[in-house]
Design an enzyme around this catalytic site. Structure first.
Site, PDB file in Angstrom:
ATOM      1  N   HIS A 139      26.198  42.516  83.997  1.00 11.45           N
ATOM      2  CA  HIS A 139      27.111  42.167  85.093  1.00 11.45           C
ATOM      3  C   HIS A 139      27.293  43.360  86.034  1.00 11.45           C
ATOM      4  CE1 HIS A 139      29.050  39.268  81.999  1.00 11.45           C
ATOM      5  NE2 HIS A 139      28.341  38.529  82.841  1.00 11.45           N
ATOM      6  N   LYS A 148      37.161  26.920  77.182  1.00 10.50           N
ATOM      7  CA  LYS A 148      36.660  28.036  76.378  1.00 10.50           C
ATOM      8  C   LYS A 148      37.826  28.781  75.753  1.00 10.50           C
ATOM      9  CE  LYS A 148      32.340  29.047  78.785  1.00 10.50           C
ATOM     10  NZ  LYS A 148      31.539  30.120  79.400  1.00 10.50           N
ATOM     11  N   SER A 163      27.341  37.834  77.266  1.00 11.06           N
ATOM     12  CA  SER A 163      28.663  38.096  76.694  1.00 11.06           C
ATOM     13  C   SER A 163      28.740  37.592  75.259  1.00 11.06           C
ATOM     14  CB  SER A 163      29.748  37.444  77.553  1.00 11.06           C
ATOM     15  OG  SER A 163      29.809  38.064  78.815  1.00 11.06           O
TER      16      SER A 163
END
Length: 163
Positions: A16, A40, A127
């Site tokens: 990122h 999530k 991630s």
């Protein structure tokens, strides 16, 4: 020109960061938009993720960090973005991202999506992978900014020494 870089950033990775740094060089202004997704269960709260991104990008000019829920195009319009930035790690990302880009374009015709290929050295990062490594006590300091590595180690009570 202002780019909107949306994502969950749970957590922010060096992949990122690579895209953010390159986007600032290309577009001048980047709004990093942290998604609050009720579907999530994030490891870090939206406020924690915003703080991590602000800390990791403090050396850069032209960065804003905001949170949003709902449609990315609404966030882009709200923050006066000229384009949406998305990163591609592999061909498998392209199909999904292209579908989202077409959907966004159908909702806001003037809003372009620009894809940047992830640098090769970060192409394995996600991630989810980072959290999995941290959860089982592996080192993540080469995968995420220093501050994020500390947060992950605290979250998962990892005592793995930095590499």
């Amino acid at each position: 020109m202002r780019a909107l870089y949306p994502g969950s950033f749970d957590p922010l990775t060096n992949g990122h960061m690579d895209l953010i740094e390159r986007a600032v060089a290309l577009f001048g202004q980047v709004t990093v938009a942290v998604l609050s997704n009720p579907n999530k269960k994030p490891a870090f709260s939206v406020d924690q993720r915003i703080g991590q991104i602000q800390c990791a990008t403090r050396h850069l000019n032209g960065i804003d960090v905001v949170s949003f829920d709902g449609l990315t195009v609404h966030c882009a319009v709200t923050h006066q973005a000229d384009l949406i930035l998305r990163g591609l790690r592999a061909m498998s990302d392209f199909e999904y991202e292209l579908q989202i880009a077409h959907t966004n374009r159908s909702l806001a015709e003037d809003l372009e999506t620009v894809f940047l290929a992830t640098s090769t050295r970060h192409s394995f990062l996600s991630s989810s992978v980072v959290k999995e490594v941290a959860r089982f006590g592996g080192p993540v300091d080469h995968m995420v900014p220093k501050e994020v590595a500390k947060d992950l180690n605290r979250l998962f009570n990892s005592t793995f020494p930095p590499r």
